[in-house]
Every structure is written in structure tokens, then in C-alpha cells.
Design a protein around this motif. Structure first.
Motif, short mmCIF file in Angstrom:
data_model
loop_
_atom_site.label_atom_id
_atom_site.label_comp_id
_atom_site.label_asym_id
_atom_site.label_seq_id
_atom_site.Cartn_x
_atom_site.Cartn_y
_atom_site.Cartn_z
N ASN A 78 15.64 -5.64 -44.35
CA ASN A 78 16.33 -4.57 -45.05
C ASN A 78 17.38 -5.18 -45.97
N GLY A 79 17.41 -4.71 -47.23
CA GLY A 79 18.35 -5.22 -48.22
C GLY A 79 17.79 -6.34 -49.09
N ALA B 176 22.30 -4.20 -51.97
CA ALA B 176 21.97 -3.43 -50.76
C ALA B 176 23.20 -2.75 -50.17
N SER B 177 24.34 -3.40 -50.22
CA SER B 177 25.54 -2.82 -49.59
C SER B 177 25.97 -1.52 -50.28
N THR C 132 18.46 -0.57 -47.11
CA THR C 132 19.03 -0.81 -45.78
C THR C 132 18.40 0.11 -44.74
#
Length: 136
Positions: free
Chosen positions: A54-55, A91-92, A69
Motif C-alpha cells: 500500500n502506497g 501516499a500519505s 493506502t
């Protein structure tokens, strides 16, 4: 009208034509051409390993393919619509980011902030086993 007035008029008219031609070709925003794509990524291949987390993201064939994510696969045109710089997946913040001038795009390709004004083309994704198909 005397010769001096005539030449001044001709000079102003010529200057106007040249200036409008220059200004008309000095556009910042470039339209993103609609790309027709249909390719498959084998997620067991080392080059595609970032998509197993994920990301992660990869750029291939003019498309940035990312895994959110939440684990969803998404794909958009990889070039920023402002000046063509290759995007990254942030991604964050769940968005695509252009490091050159700071434009950001949603996971669906919509402009979140400029200087870009044109959305990114979005592509479909389908996962079958370890094969991720990206297509128009």
C-alpha cells in the motif's frame, strides 16, 4: 495622410500582429492528449514490486500506477498537465504530486491545486491473480 503617418500606421499594425502571435503561443497549460492504453503488469516481477505494498507506485508507458493506502489500484497519465513533469504518488496525502511547481491531483486525476489547470486522464485497473491490467 503623409508618408510618415502611413509608415507609423504600418509599424503599429505589424507590431500588433507579431505580439498577438507571440502571446497566443505562450500558453502555460498544455492539454493532456487522451492516451489509449492497454497493458498488463505482472506483480511478481521486481520492477513492479512497489505495487505489492500500500502506497507504492510505478511509472510505465506514460502512466503512473499506484496502490492507495487502502489497497486499491489506481492509474492516471504520468505527466503533469502544467509542464509535463513526471508525477509521484504521495501516499500519505492520497494524491499525485508534481515536484517541479507543486501541482497536486486527486486519485481520480482532478486538479487539487495549481499551477496545473487540466485534470489528468484516468485509466481503469483490474487485478486477476498477480496480473494488473491497466486500460482506457
Amino acid at each position: 495622410m503623409d508618408r510618415k503617418e502611413f509608415l507609423a500606421l504600418i509599424g503599429m499594425a505589424t507590431g500588433s500582429v507579431v505580439m498577438s502571435a507571440c502571446l497566443g503561443s505562450c500558453k502555460k497549460e498544455e492539454k493532456s492528449p487522451n492516451l489509449s492504453k492497454d497493458f498488463t503488469l505482472d506483480l511478481t516481477q521486481p520492477a513492479n514490486a512497489p505495487l505489492n505494498s500500500n502506497g507504492g507506485f510505478v511509472v510505465t508507458d506514460g502512466v503512473i500506477v499506484a496502490r492507495t493506502t487502502a489497497g486499491a489500484y489506481i492509474a492516471v497519465a504520468a505527466a503533469c498537465t502544467h509542464e509535463g513533469t513526471t508525477l509521484n504518488f504521495d501516499a500519505s496525502n492520497n494524491r499525485f504530486h508534481c515536484s517541479k511547481h507543486g501541482s497536486n491531483f486527486s486519485t481520480a486525476g482532478a486538479v487539487l491545486n495549481g499551477p496545473a489547470e487540466t485534470a489528468l486522464q484516468q485509466f481503469n485497473t483490474t487485478l486477476t491473480g498477480n496480473l494488473l491490467r491497466v486500460f482506457s
